[in-house]
Design a protein around this motif. Structure first.
Motif, PDB file in Angstrom:
ATOM      1  N   THR A   1      -1.505   7.097 -16.091  1.00 13.79           N
ATOM      2  CA  THR A   1      -2.955   7.158 -16.289  1.00 13.79           C
ATOM      3  C   THR A   1      -3.704   6.404 -15.193  1.00 13.79           C
ATOM      4  O   THR A   1      -4.930   6.519 -15.103  1.00 13.79           O
ATOM      5  CB  THR A   1      -3.386   6.648 -17.679  1.00 13.79           C
ATOM      6  N   ALA A   2      -3.007   5.688 -14.353  1.00 16.76           N
ATOM      7  CA  ALA A   2      -3.657   5.023 -13.213  1.00 16.76           C
ATOM      8  C   ALA A   2      -4.209   6.057 -12.239  1.00 16.76           C
ATOM      9  O   ALA A   2      -5.183   5.792 -11.539  1.00 16.76           O
ATOM     10  CB  ALA A   2      -2.682   4.088 -12.505  1.00 16.76           C
ATOM     11  N   HIS A   3      -3.594   7.238 -12.196  1.00 17.75           N
ATOM     12  CA  HIS A   3      -4.057   8.278 -11.247  1.00 17.75           C
ATOM     13  C   HIS A   3      -4.316   9.621 -11.914  1.00 17.75           C
ATOM     14  O   HIS A   3      -4.897  10.511 -11.302  1.00 17.75           O
ATOM     15  CB  HIS A   3      -3.066   8.432 -10.093  1.00 17.75           C
ATOM     16  N   HIS A   4      -3.902   9.801 -13.142  1.00 20.26           N
ATOM     17  CA  HIS A   4      -4.158  11.034 -13.910  1.00 20.26           C
ATOM     18  C   HIS A   4      -3.709  12.301 -13.185  1.00 20.26           C
ATOM     19  O   HIS A   4      -4.402  13.306 -13.213  1.00 20.26           O
ATOM     20  CB  HIS A   4      -5.641  11.152 -14.290  1.00 20.26           C
ATOM     21  N   ARG A   5      -2.580  12.265 -12.562  1.00 20.36           N
ATOM     22  CA  ARG A   5      -2.076  13.457 -11.875  1.00 20.36           C
ATOM     23  C   ARG A   5      -0.730  13.857 -12.462  1.00 20.36           C
ATOM     24  O   ARG A   5       0.176  13.039 -12.587  1.00 20.36           O
ATOM     25  CB  ARG A   5      -1.927  13.204 -10.375  1.00 20.36           C
ATOM     26  N   CYS A   6      -0.628  15.117 -12.800  1.00 23.84           N
ATOM     27  CA  CYS A   6       0.617  15.695 -13.292  1.00 23.84           C
ATOM     28  C   CYS A   6       1.106  16.686 -12.253  1.00 23.84           C
ATOM     29  O   CYS A   6       0.312  17.255 -11.510  1.00 23.84           O
ATOM     30  CB  CYS A   6       0.389  16.428 -14.618  1.00 23.84           C
ATOM     31  N   ASP A   7       2.407  16.905 -12.219  1.00 21.99           N
ATOM     32  CA  ASP A   7       2.950  17.946 -11.352  1.00 21.99           C
ATOM     33  C   ASP A   7       3.712  18.954 -12.206  1.00 21.99           C
ATOM     34  O   ASP A   7       3.720  18.858 -13.428  1.00 21.99           O
ATOM     35  CB  ASP A   7       3.823  17.350 -10.239  1.00 21.99           C
ATOM     36  N   ALA A   8       4.337  19.900 -11.564  1.00 26.01           N
ATOM     37  CA  ALA A   8       5.026  20.972 -12.285  1.00 26.01           C
ATOM     38  C   ALA A   8       6.162  20.452 -13.166  1.00 26.01           C
ATOM     39  O   ALA A   8       6.543  21.108 -14.126  1.00 26.01           O
ATOM     40  CB  ALA A   8       5.562  21.998 -11.285  1.00 26.01           C
ATOM     41  N   GLU A   9       6.687  19.283 -12.841  1.00 29.11           N
ATOM     42  CA  GLU A   9       7.812  18.723 -13.593  1.00 29.11           C
ATOM     43  C   GLU A   9       7.376  17.851 -14.771  1.00 29.11           C
ATOM     44  O   GLU A   9       8.204  17.425 -15.556  1.00 29.11           O
ATOM     45  CB  GLU A   9       8.686  17.895 -12.651  1.00 29.11           C
ATOM     46  N   THR A  10       6.102  17.570 -14.890  1.00 25.39           N
ATOM     47  CA  THR A  10       5.612  16.677 -15.942  1.00 25.39           C
ATOM     48  C   THR A  10       5.770  17.330 -17.312  1.00 25.39           C
ATOM     49  O   THR A  10       5.401  18.488 -17.503  1.00 25.39           O
ATOM     50  CB  THR A  10       4.135  16.319 -15.700  1.00 25.39           C
ATOM     51  N   GLU A  11       6.305  16.560 -18.270  1.00 23.96           N
ATOM     52  CA  GLU A  11       6.531  17.059 -19.618  1.00 23.96           C
ATOM     53  C   GLU A  11       5.219  17.497 -20.265  1.00 23.96           C
ATOM     54  O   GLU A  11       4.164  16.933 -20.000  1.00 23.96           O
ATOM     55  CB  GLU A  11       7.148  15.972 -20.508  1.00 23.96           C
ATOM     56  N   ALA A  12       5.305  18.479 -21.133  1.00 24.38           N
ATOM     57  CA  ALA A  12       4.118  19.011 -21.813  1.00 24.38           C
ATOM     58  C   ALA A  12       3.392  17.918 -22.597  1.00 24.38           C
ATOM     59  O   ALA A  12       2.157  17.840 -22.562  1.00 24.38           O
ATOM     60  CB  ALA A  12       4.501  20.172 -22.726  1.00 24.38           C
ATOM     61  N   ASP A  13       4.133  17.071 -23.303  1.00 26.77           N
ATOM     62  CA  ASP A  13       3.480  16.017 -24.080  1.00 26.77           C
ATOM     63  C   ASP A  13       2.690  15.074 -23.177  1.00 26.77           C
ATOM     64  O   ASP A  13       1.597  14.638 -23.529  1.00 26.77           O
ATOM     65  CB  ASP A  13       4.504  15.223 -24.896  1.00 26.77           C
ATOM     66  N   CYS A  14       3.216  14.767 -22.024  1.00 24.54           N
ATOM     67  CA  CYS A  14       2.509  13.906 -21.076  1.00 24.54           C
ATOM     68  C   CYS A  14       1.250  14.601 -20.579  1.00 24.54           C
ATOM     69  O   CYS A  14       0.194  13.964 -20.442  1.00 24.54           O
ATOM     70  CB  CYS A  14       3.417  13.547 -19.906  1.00 24.54           C
ATOM     71  N   ARG A  15       1.335  15.883 -20.333  1.00 22.32           N
ATOM     72  CA  ARG A  15       0.149  16.638 -19.883  1.00 22.32           C
ATOM     73  C   ARG A  15      -0.959  16.570 -20.940  1.00 22.32           C
ATOM     74  O   ARG A  15      -2.127  16.365 -20.606  1.00 22.32           O
ATOM     75  CB  ARG A  15       0.520  18.087 -19.612  1.00 22.32           C
ATOM     76  N   TYR A  16      -0.602  16.735 -22.193  1.00 21.64           N
ATOM     77  CA  TYR A  16      -1.598  16.620 -23.269  1.00 21.64           C
ATOM     78  C   TYR A  16      -2.191  15.212 -23.318  1.00 21.64           C
ATOM     79  O   TYR A  16      -3.399  15.044 -23.457  1.00 21.64           O
ATOM     80  CB  TYR A  16      -1.009  16.999 -24.629  1.00 21.64           C
ATOM     81  N   PHE A  17      -1.332  14.217 -23.201  1.00 24.47           N
ATOM     82  CA  PHE A  17      -1.800  12.832 -23.197  1.00 24.47           C
ATOM     83  C   PHE A  17      -2.809  12.610 -22.058  1.00 24.47           C
ATOM     84  O   PHE A  17      -3.870  12.007 -22.256  1.00 24.47           O
ATOM     85  CB  PHE A  17      -0.600  11.888 -23.087  1.00 24.47           C
ATOM     86  N   MET A  18      -2.505  13.101 -20.872  1.00 26.33           N
ATOM     87  CA  MET A  18      -3.435  12.969 -19.740  1.00 26.33           C
ATOM     88  C   MET A  18      -4.753  13.685 -20.044  1.00 26.33           C
ATOM     89  O   MET A  18      -5.838  13.173 -19.740  1.00 26.33           O
ATOM     90  CB  MET A  18      -2.836  13.552 -18.458  1.00 26.33           C
ATOM     91  N   ASP A  19      -4.660  14.856 -20.635  1.00 26.18           N
ATOM     92  CA  ASP A  19      -5.880  15.608 -20.961  1.00 26.18           C
ATOM     93  C   ASP A  19      -6.722  14.885 -22.010  1.00 26.18           C
ATOM     94  O   ASP A  19      -7.950  14.858 -21.913  1.00 26.18           O
ATOM     95  CB  ASP A  19      -5.537  17.023 -21.431  1.00 26.18           C
ATOM     96  N   PHE A  20      -6.066  14.274 -22.988  1.00 25.88           N
ATOM     97  CA  PHE A  20      -6.814  13.501 -23.984  1.00 25.88           C
ATOM     98  C   PHE A  20      -7.593  12.390 -23.281  1.00 25.88           C
ATOM     99  O   PHE A  20      -8.749  12.127 -23.599  1.00 25.88           O
ATOM    100  CB  PHE A  20      -5.886  12.868 -25.027  1.00 25.88           C
ATOM    101  N   ASP A  21      -6.935  11.739 -22.327  1.00 27.88           N
ATOM    102  CA  ASP A  21      -7.562  10.615 -21.637  1.00 27.88           C
ATOM    103  C   ASP A  21      -8.727  11.052 -20.742  1.00 27.88           C
ATOM    104  O   ASP A  21      -9.692  10.318 -20.582  1.00 27.88           O
ATOM    105  CB  ASP A  21      -6.512   9.866 -20.809  1.00 27.88           C
ATOM    106  N   MET A  22      -8.643  12.246 -20.189  1.00 25.73           N
ATOM    107  CA  MET A  22      -9.693  12.749 -19.292  1.00 25.73           C
ATOM    108  C   MET A  22     -10.769  13.541 -20.026  1.00 25.73           C
ATOM    109  O   MET A  22     -11.776  13.915 -19.433  1.00 25.73           O
ATOM    110  CB  MET A  22      -9.067  13.634 -18.210  1.00 25.73           C
ATOM    111  N   ALA A  23     -10.593  13.790 -21.307  1.00 23.68           N
ATOM    112  CA  ALA A  23     -11.510  14.665 -22.049  1.00 23.68           C
ATOM    113  C   ALA A  23     -12.958  14.189 -22.016  1.00 23.68           C
ATOM    114  O   ALA A  23     -13.875  15.007 -22.068  1.00 23.68           O
ATOM    115  CB  ALA A  23     -11.030  14.820 -23.495  1.00 23.68           C
ATOM    116  N   ILE A  24     -13.194  12.901 -21.878  1.00 21.83           N
ATOM    117  CA  ILE A  24     -14.573  12.391 -21.841  1.00 21.83           C
ATOM    118  C   ILE A  24     -15.359  13.015 -20.692  1.00 21.83           C
ATOM    119  O   ILE A  24     -16.577  13.159 -20.787  1.00 21.83           O
ATOM    120  CB  ILE A  24     -14.599  10.841 -21.760  1.00 21.83           C
TER     121      ILE A  24
END
Length: 166
Positions: A56-79
């Motif tokens: 979450t320091a950089h909020h960047r996911c790549d093609a290898e990032t787990e789906a759950d992590c992607r959702y977590f990042m999206d929750f954090d950026m939703a604001i």
């Protein structure tokens, strides 16, 4: 795993001294310490969740990032995709939180983050579930970044005017 990431994300938060990923690293360590003490280290996903928190320091996911992590990042950026009035209130609250940062440094640093978030070709959200929010997030980021640029220009003009008086 996502619930733990949400709970422990920003459990350590120091607006003045936690920059550069320090808050995220420290929060991840608290999670690991909790898992060790509460579960005797028996939570197999602890290292994975700690990595998500650090991401979450950089909020960047790549093609290898787990789906759950992607959702977590999206929750954090939703604001970023909040309705404009709500986003504006959020933006003012964040500035108050970082009032120890000079106006110039704030305009530059926050403006850089928002400009990167709004950049064409860079997705704000990492999952299809948040795709419908993408344009509003970009619009909010562009609007705030533009306001910060205007503020920076006004400060520059005022400084130049003051310097010419001296």
């Amino acid at each position: 795993a996502v619930e733990l990431a949400i709970f422990f994300h920003d459990v350590v938060y120091d607006a003045a001294g936690g920059g550069g990923g320090k808050n995220e690293r420290d929060s991840a360590l608290v999670l690991l310490e909790f898992c060790e003490s509460a579960l005797g280290g028996g939570y197999a996903a602890a290292q994975r969740v700690a990595r998500w928190i650090e991401m979450t320091a950089h909020h960047r996911c790549d093609a290898e990032t787990e789906a759950d992590c992607r959702y977590f990042m999206d929750f954090d950026m939703a604001i970023l995709a909040a309705p404009p009035a709500e986003y504006s209130a959020y933006s003012r609250a964040v500035r108050r939180e970082y009032s120890h940062v000079s106006t110039v440094a704030w305009c530059v640093g926050r403006g850089r983050f928002l400009s990167q978030a709004a950049a064409a070709g860079t997705a704000v959200f990492a999952t299809p579930a948040f795709a419908a929010l993408e344009e509003r997030a970009r619009s909010n980021a562009r609007s705030e970044a533009a306001a910060l640029r205007r503020r920076l220009l006004a400060l520059s003009a005022a400084a130049l005017a003051a310097a010419s008086v001296v």
